[in-house]
Design an enzyme around this catalytic site. Structure first.
Site, PDB file in Angstrom:
ATOM      1  N   SER A   1       0.843  -1.183   0.000  1.00 12.67           N
ATOM      2  CA  SER A   1       0.000   0.000   0.000  1.00 12.67           C
ATOM      3  C   SER A   1       0.881   1.236   0.000  1.00 12.67           C
ATOM      4  O   SER A   1       2.012   1.221   0.481  1.00 12.67           O
ATOM      5  CB  SER A   1      -0.887   0.036   1.233  1.00 12.67           C
ATOM      6  OG  SER A   1      -1.498   1.295   1.349  1.00 12.67           O
TER       7      SER A   1
ATOM      8  N   TYR B   1      -1.222   0.561  10.484  1.00 13.40           N
ATOM      9  CA  TYR B   1      -1.416  -0.161   9.227  1.00 13.40           C
ATOM     10  C   TYR B   1      -0.218   0.090   8.300  1.00 13.40           C
ATOM     11  O   TYR B   1       0.359  -0.844   7.724  1.00 13.40           O
ATOM     12  CB  TYR B   1      -2.713   0.338   8.572  1.00 13.40           C
ATOM     13  CG  TYR B   1      -2.939  -0.115   7.149  1.00 13.40           C
ATOM     14  CD1 TYR B   1      -3.341  -1.408   6.866  1.00 13.40           C
ATOM     15  CD2 TYR B   1      -2.777   0.770   6.081  1.00 13.40           C
ATOM     16  CE1 TYR B   1      -3.564  -1.827   5.561  1.00 13.40           C
ATOM     17  CE2 TYR B   1      -2.989   0.369   4.773  1.00 13.40           C
ATOM     18  CZ  TYR B   1      -3.383  -0.926   4.519  1.00 13.40           C
ATOM     19  OH  TYR B   1      -3.599  -1.324   3.221  1.00 13.40           O
TER      20      TYR B   1
HETATM   21  N1  LIG Z   1      -8.739  -0.882   0.138  1.00 18.39           N
HETATM   22  C1  LIG Z   1      -7.718  -0.037   0.062  1.00 18.39           C
HETATM   23  O1  LIG Z   1      -7.891   1.185   0.081  1.00 18.39           O
HETATM   24  C2  LIG Z   1      -6.332  -0.563  -0.053  1.00 18.39           C
HETATM   25  C3  LIG Z   1      -5.325   0.308  -0.399  1.00 18.39           C
HETATM   26  C4  LIG Z   1      -4.040  -0.166  -0.513  1.00 18.39           C
HETATM   27  C5  LIG Z   1      -3.797  -1.495  -0.273  1.00 18.39           C
HETATM   28  N2  LIG Z   1      -4.766  -2.338   0.083  1.00 18.39           N
HETATM   29  C6  LIG Z   1      -4.434  -3.725   0.380  1.00 18.39           C
HETATM   30  O2  LIG Z   1      -4.893  -4.576  -0.630  1.00 18.39           O
HETATM   31  C7  LIG Z   1      -5.298  -5.812  -0.084  1.00 18.39           C
HETATM   32  C8  LIG Z   1      -6.696  -6.156  -0.522  1.00 18.39           C
HETATM   33  O3  LIG Z   1      -7.505  -5.027  -0.328  1.00 18.39           O
HETATM   34  P1  LIG Z   1      -9.087  -5.081  -0.535  1.00 18.39           P
HETATM   35  O4  LIG Z   1      -9.560  -3.717  -0.653  1.00 18.39           O
HETATM   36  O5  LIG Z   1      -9.392  -6.059  -1.587  1.00 18.39           O
HETATM   37  O6  LIG Z   1      -9.481  -5.656   0.896  1.00 18.39           O
HETATM   38  P2  LIG Z   1     -10.818  -6.357   1.388  1.00 18.39           P
HETATM   39  O7  LIG Z   1     -11.826  -6.424   0.338  1.00 18.39           O
HETATM   40  O8  LIG Z   1     -11.115  -5.751   2.696  1.00 18.39           O
HETATM   41  O9  LIG Z   1     -10.277  -7.834   1.615  1.00 18.39           O
HETATM   42  C9  LIG Z   1      -9.380  -8.154   2.625  1.00 18.39           C
HETATM   43  C10 LIG Z   1      -9.227  -9.643   2.630  1.00 18.39           C
HETATM   44  O10 LIG Z   1      -8.328 -10.030   3.657  1.00 18.39           O
HETATM   45  C11 LIG Z   1      -8.883 -11.171   4.273  1.00 18.39           C
HETATM   46  N3  LIG Z   1      -8.369 -11.340   5.608  1.00 18.39           N
HETATM   47  C12 LIG Z   1      -8.326 -10.467   6.625  1.00 18.39           C
HETATM   48  N4  LIG Z   1      -7.793 -11.051   7.712  1.00 18.39           N
HETATM   49  C13 LIG Z   1      -7.516 -12.326   7.362  1.00 18.39           C
HETATM   50  C14 LIG Z   1      -6.954 -13.424   8.039  1.00 18.39           C
HETATM   51  N5  LIG Z   1      -6.559 -13.345   9.324  1.00 18.39           N
HETATM   52  N6  LIG Z   1      -6.788 -14.573   7.400  1.00 18.39           N
HETATM   53  C15 LIG Z   1      -7.170 -14.694   6.097  1.00 18.39           C
HETATM   54  N7  LIG Z   1      -7.701 -13.677   5.406  1.00 18.39           N
HETATM   55  C16 LIG Z   1      -7.873 -12.524   6.036  1.00 18.39           C
HETATM   56  C17 LIG Z   1     -10.340 -10.924   4.263  1.00 18.39           C
HETATM   57  O11 LIG Z   1     -10.984 -12.132   4.483  1.00 18.39           O
HETATM   58  P3  LIG Z   1     -12.363 -12.218   5.327  1.00 18.39           P
HETATM   59  O12 LIG Z   1     -13.438 -12.213   4.313  1.00 18.39           O
HETATM   60  O13 LIG Z   1     -12.259 -13.509   6.044  1.00 18.39           O
HETATM   61  O14 LIG Z   1     -12.390 -11.048   6.243  1.00 18.39           O
HETATM   62  C18 LIG Z   1     -10.506 -10.392   2.866  1.00 18.39           C
HETATM   63  O15 LIG Z   1     -10.556 -11.460   1.955  1.00 18.39           O
HETATM   64  C19 LIG Z   1      -5.108  -5.690   1.406  1.00 18.39           C
HETATM   65  O16 LIG Z   1      -3.848  -6.239   1.748  1.00 18.39           O
HETATM   66  C20 LIG Z   1      -5.088  -4.218   1.634  1.00 18.39           C
HETATM   67  O17 LIG Z   1      -4.335  -3.888   2.755  1.00 18.39           O
HETATM   68  C21 LIG Z   1      -6.050  -1.904   0.176  1.00 18.39           C
END
Ligand SMILES: NC(=O)c1ccc[n+]([C@@H]2O[C@H](COP(=O)([O-])OP(=O)(O)OC[C@H]3O[C@@H](n4cnc5c(N)ncnc54)[C@H](OP(=O)(O)O)[C@@H]3O)[C@@H](O)[C@H]2O)c1
Ligand SMILES: Cc1cc2nc3c(=O)[nH]c(=O)nc-3n(C[C@H](O)[C@H](O)[C@H](O)COP(=O)(O)OP(=O)(O)OC[C@H]3O[C@@H](n4cnc5c(N)ncnc54)[C@H](O)[C@@H]3O)c2cc1C
Lengths: 448, 262
Positions: free
Chosen positions: B144, B157
């Site tokens: 990120s 984070y």
């Molecule tokens: N959204 C943003 O603004 C943003 C920006 C930069 C980077 N990112 C990064 O990109 C990645 C994906 O983002 P996204 O927006 O697609 O996130 P998201 O839709 O919130 O998905 C997060 C995923 O992580 C899983 N997860 C959380 N804790 C877990 C655990 N202990 N074991 C296994 N799975 C777990 C969740 O599974 P559950 O369904 O079980 O909760 C979900 O599948 C993340 O690493 C995030 O930090 C996001």
């Protein structure tokens, strides 16, 4: 035998994968490598001139055959040569020409091994007259998955599966080849310009009596000039056509004039712009019509040479080679595809159109009667993947096919329509090699 | 196997319900992907995601995987690789945490760090080993922009992502020449595709950056990943302009940076 871990690609330098590379120096070492290969199998590799992933094997073993390069026996009266599979066509030409024999088929220049030429059943500019490479193989020895060495003759299923079989039936160790007689090392070359695809097809169909024929198409030309090309036809010069003074050295190996090395580099740098400029230069610099020009064999076949490292000149990533064939009577499809490529403004290089004759017996062999167009495209072009998929559909719908040795991107489900003898190939492999000792990235990608 | 354009035939998503992960899976299925593994904590959402991808023509399997249960990673992930080559692993799990609460409850902060960093290190190493053994494949890690420079608003984070980012870069160097390709993806603020389409009005307007071009969507991140695969990129910023913006922000002196509205 040397062993190292290397990252390998085909000539197009896309999709690198890592394998253990063995360089056997004897048939026994090759057999030991195959028997000792792990669960990810092994595959033979020649000089890596196939554009795609046919001669690489991620996580497994790759047998670099180039150390097995002995010419074992020559029958100068019959024009037969027995040589190891790693022998290059370049070497065979040097050995045989002074004896009055020439390569029956020259695919993509000299830097190709005999094993590679059989494994991809290579074809040259003389396909209509001479057929593909396997036609000139009178027998070969094949190292199979059980570690046995079998002698394989034409007319047997194992021969037909191995000719064009991409190394997946086993490792070819040696082969006996039949050469064609020549009396000089000179070619008589005719050149003519065709100002559009229709003109070109008409000229090619009208035909001449020269066995070698290819057209360099300018696929960057659009509008009325779409498909304009330089058509080259050639034949060996018979010795009686030479002046008496020249007859004594008629078979001397004449080196080819050096080519300027800089142009392909430009092509990599400037993409579309330089593609059309190079194509323009290529077209304009060719004579409108010239007959009987004398060229050395080297100069004539040099145009196709894939010299070592000459694929590294593009700094902007790899190339995808698209080689397809549609049958006679499918000119409309050919026209449509040429038109689409031209309109898409793809910076295509080295586009060559050939007219193929009767196909060989190889089950996965590419050449068949019809039009064979091959071109190079920069792999980084946005949207190219989809574009080529849609061309595949046109080709398949016309009953044509895409070359597997050159392939790096075909959709696996398109395969069955293009190669109807695939089920037989699979069945033979399942029987001969039940554990999958021979595998390549290509065989995994296409589930061969 | 990947083709000349880097399009994988088989995909493993760690964090099987991740918006970005699923958007990427949908893009890849439209290209060459036929086999998809969704690894995540079992839930109806995970099954629904699998069902959606099946409708798009892929053969999809779900696997129970918890990033926090690092002991199990070797077994759980190792088993997937025994069933066939995986051309691409997308490490997409992660939690943003809640900065205010996490500052007050260190255990909650630890959970963010353990999920985003320790869990990813463990899963990343297991997958890297398996990819190396098969001699090919891409490991794509969602880092990120928050890991690039500490911000008051999300440094817990951010620090976990900073660790993950450095880990991934190092892993990429370690695997250079092994046939395995490692790619770090650094998205800016990701808002749902639907919200982005609606414009910057509504509740989103209150989020900083929303009005700037530095906001992106899961779909755009997915597109950038597909392009990155084709080019075998090592670092991908989404949107691309972030690369320049962040290289400037990196050098802003701290007293000044504290006062910036970022
Ligand atoms: N959204 C943003 O603004 C943003 C920006 C930069 C980077 N990112 C990064 O990109 C990645 C994906 O983002 P996204 O927006 O697609 O996130 P998201 O839709 O919130 O998905 C997060 C995923 O992580 C899983 N997860 C959380 N804790 C877990 C655990 N202990 N074991 C296994 N799975 C777990 C969740 O599974 P559950 O369904 O079980 O909760 C979900 O599948 C993340 O690493 C995030 O930090 C996001
Ligand atoms: C510029 C250029 C132009 C070309 N033009 C033509 C052309 O006009 N017509 C044409 O047909 N081809 C053409 N080719 C393709 C080339 O002729 C074939 O790919 C040929 O197979 C390359 O031989 P190689 O020794 O480099 O084999 P590699 O590329 O190393 O291997 C090719 C295939 O043969 C198999 N193989 C290699 N050695 C053995 C062995 N000992 N036993 C069993 N299998 C083996 C490999 O497993 C692999 O599947 C061209 C290539 C280039 C670069």
């Amino acid at each position: 035998m040397s062993v190292d871990t290397v990252s390998l690609t085909g000539w197009g330098r896309t999709a690198p994968t890592t394998a253990l590379r063995f360089r056997p120096r004897s048939y026994e070492e090759a057999a030991a490598t195959v028997l000792g290969c792990g669960p990810r199998g092994s595959i033979a590799r020649g000089l890596g001139r196939a554009h795609g992933d046919a001669a690489q094997n991620a996580g497994g073993s790759v047998l670099d055959m180039t150390a097995l390069d002995r010419v074992r026996a020559i029958d100068a009266a019959a024009g037969l040569v027995v040589c190891d599979a790693g022998t290059t066509l370049h070497r065979l030409r040097e050995v045989m020409l002074p004896l009055g024999w020439f390569l029956p088929v020259v695919p993509g220049g000299r830097y190709v091994t005999v094993g590679g030429a059989i494994g991809s059943d290579a074809h040259g500019d003389n396909h209509r007259a001479a057929g593909s490479f396997a036609r000139h193989v009178t027998e070969f020895t094949l190292l199979t998955a059980d570690g046995e060495v079998r002698t394989v003759h034409p007319g047997t299923p194992l021969f037909d599966a191995t000719a064009g079989g991409l190394g997946l039936t086993g490792v070819i160790l040696s082969a006996t080849l039949r050469f064609r007689p020549v009396t000089t090392s000179l070619m008589a070359v005719d050149t003519q310009r065709a100002d559009g695809l229709d003109d070109l097809l008409a000229r090619m169909t009208r035909g001449g009596h020269r066995p070698y024929e290819y057209a360099r198409i300018d696929l960057t030309a659009r509008g009325r000039a779409t498909g304009r090309a330089v058509l080259v036809t050639a034949d060996h010069v018979p010795v009686h056509a030479l002046p008496a003074s020249a007859r004594r050295t008629a078979l001397a190996l004449r080196p080819a004039p050096r080519r300027p090395g800089g142009l392909p580099f430009l092509s990599g740098l400037f993409g579309r712009l330089s593609a059309s400029a190079l194509n323009e230069i290529g077209y304009r610099s060719a004579p409108r019509s010239r007959t009987g020009e004398l060229r050395s064999l080297a100069a004539f076949f040099h145009a196709l040479d894939a010299a070592p490292h000459s694929n590294r000149v593009s700094p902007t990533g790899g190339r995808v080679h698209y080689a397809f064939l549609v049958g006679h009577g499918q000119e409309e499809t050919l026209r449509r595809i040429v038109g689409r490529i031209a309109r898409s403004r793809c910076p295509s290089f080295r586009a060559v159109l050939r007219r193929c004759g009767e196909g060989g017996p190889g089950w996965l062999s590419f050449p068949a009667p019809g039009w064979n167009l091959a071109l190079d495209l920069p792999a980084g072009l946005p949207g190219l993947a989809r574009f080529l998929d849609s061309l595949d559909e046109e080709v398949a719908a016309a009953g044509g096919r895409v070359s597997l040795t050159e392939d790096a991107r075909l959709r696996p489900d398109a395969l069955a329509a293009m190669y109807p003898r695939l089920p037989g190939f699979r069945a033979l492999r399942a029987e001969l090699d039940p554990t999958g000792a021979f595998r390549s990235d290509l065989s995994r990608r296409l589930s061969l | 196997m990947k083709d000349a354009f880097g399009a994988p035939q088989s995909l493993l998503v760690l964090g099987g319900t991740s918006e970005i992960g699923l958007a990427t899976a949908r893009r890849l299925i439209a290209h060459r992907t036929r086999t998809v593994w969704l690894a995540g904590r079992p839930s109806p959402a995970l099954e629904a995601a699998a069902e959606d991808l099946r409708h798009r023509g892929a053969y999809v399997q779900t696997v129970a995987f918890d990033a926090l249960d690092t002991e199990s990673h070797e077994t759980v992930l190792g088993k997937i690789f025994t069933e066939g080559d995986i051309d691409m692993v997308l490490l997409a799990f992660g939690i943003p945490g809640d900065q205010e609460r996490d500052e007050e409850e260190p255990l909650a902060a630890v959970r963010v760090a353990q999920t985003n960093y320790t869990g990813a290190v463990s899963a990343g190493l297991v997958c890297a080993g398996a990819l190396q053994a098969q001699g090919h494949g891409s490991l794509v890690v969602l880092s990120s922009v928050a890991g690039e420079r500490a911000r008051r608003a999300d440094f817990i984070y951010g620090s976990s992502k900073a660790g993950l980012d450095v880990f991934t870069q190092g892993l990429g160097d370690a695997l250079h020449g092994t046939g395995v390709h490692v790619m770090v993806v650094r998205p800016g603020l990701v808002v749902p595709d639907s919200a982005a389409a609606r414009g910057t009005g509504g509740p989103l307007a209150t989020i900083p950056f929303t009005r700037t071009p530095l906001v992106t969507t899961p779909g755009a991140v997915a597109d950038a990943i597909v392009t990155g695969l084709r080019r075998r990129s090592e670092t991908v910023w989404v949107p691309g302009a972030l690369r320049a913006v962040m290289s400037a922000l990196r050098h802003v002196p701290r007293p000044l940076f504290r006062r910036l509205p970022v």
